[in-house]
Design an enzyme around this catalytic site. Sequence first.
Site, mmCIF file in Angstrom:
data_model
loop_
_atom_site.group_PDB
_atom_site.id
_atom_site.type_symbol
_atom_site.label_atom_id
_atom_site.label_comp_id
_atom_site.label_asym_id
_atom_site.label_seq_id
_atom_site.Cartn_x
_atom_site.Cartn_y
_atom_site.Cartn_z
ATOM 1 N N GLY A 1 9.310 -4.127 -8.315
ATOM 2 C CA GLY A 1 10.038 -3.080 -8.717
ATOM 3 C C GLY A 1 11.557 -3.414 -8.658
ATOM 4 N N HIS B 1 4.390 2.499 -7.836
ATOM 5 C CA HIS B 1 3.463 1.490 -7.949
ATOM 6 C C HIS B 1 2.616 1.672 -9.240
ATOM 7 C CE1 HIS B 1 4.136 1.626 -3.524
ATOM 8 N NE2 HIS B 1 4.457 0.288 -3.739
ATOM 9 N N SER C 1 9.596 6.037 -2.898
ATOM 10 C CA SER C 1 9.524 4.713 -1.756
ATOM 11 C C SER C 1 8.341 5.410 -0.939
ATOM 12 C CB SER C 1 10.859 4.920 -1.089
ATOM 13 O OG SER C 1 10.502 4.141 0.459
ATOM 14 N N GLY D 1 0.739 -1.235 0.109
ATOM 15 C CA GLY D 1 -0.032 -0.105 0.066
ATOM 16 C C GLY D 1 0.715 1.414 0.238
#
Length: 292
Positions: free
Chosen positions: A150, A36, A188, A30
Amino acid sequence: MPPVIARTREELAAVRSGARGALALVPTMGALHEGHRSLIRRARAEAGAETGTVVVSVFVNPLQFGPGEDFDRYPRTLAADLAVCAEEGVDAVFAPGREVMYPAEPEVTVRAGTMGERVEGVTRPGHFDGMLTVVLKLFNLVRPDLAVFGEKDAQQLAMIRRMVADLDVPVRIVGAPTVREPDGLALSSRNRYLSAAERATALALSRALRAGADAAADGPAAILAAARGVLDAAAAAEPPLAPDYLVLVDPVTFTEITGPHEGPAVLAVAGRVGATHLIDNVHLQPGPAKEH
Ligand code: PAF
């Protein structure tokens, strides 16, 4: 259309049985950001724009956090994450609670082996065991054709590839490039912990990697020396960077490259700014060491 939200195994099974075409999974904890989004877009491209199914999982996995790490304060932003998934055309979000993922305290778990004790595994003992355990459970529950991770977590990606090969897990692993801010900071979820001054110090990580990459033609020692110079300066900054490691490693095994080396390598760096642990890496091709 907003994504279907599955919180239980039964709801996930319904998603699974209604899935059309190739199913791509993007496992996350999340706090979704632009990085993302790029994983989700890659998943969509790999699964097939018209024919495939994209599932994003959102679960902050307690098993991969050590004592004193940031499990309790890790950002939990499900409403915002669902909005991101809706914007990106995700078909379903699997957002289980702890009791769904771990109905009983797990007794049998994945052991990451010696590879999990290297580099980031020195700083975070047990982290890769917990990470691989939840990733294997997600693979077993979602049964994806492919999963996207990633390259920012380069050792994590290498370890997942290794687990899939060693345990014959029937899933294709796809790595997607690190997404950076214009000034170089790797995206991040932990960046949101940083104050403006801490963020400025944190930039030393990507600068060190760039300095190392610029010295690549001169060989491993030159790469490390160039990167080390940047980290040393940041260690004296206010607030300071407390480096955890700076290593040149084999991209597949994450063993350290200490002498002359042929072939690709990963320059990996980690450090703490305030209470925040940050990691970054770059792929490079070291040249032969220069004679002095
Ligand atoms: O990279 C992450 O966010 C996590 O380590 C993962 C792969 C979702 C497992 O919890």
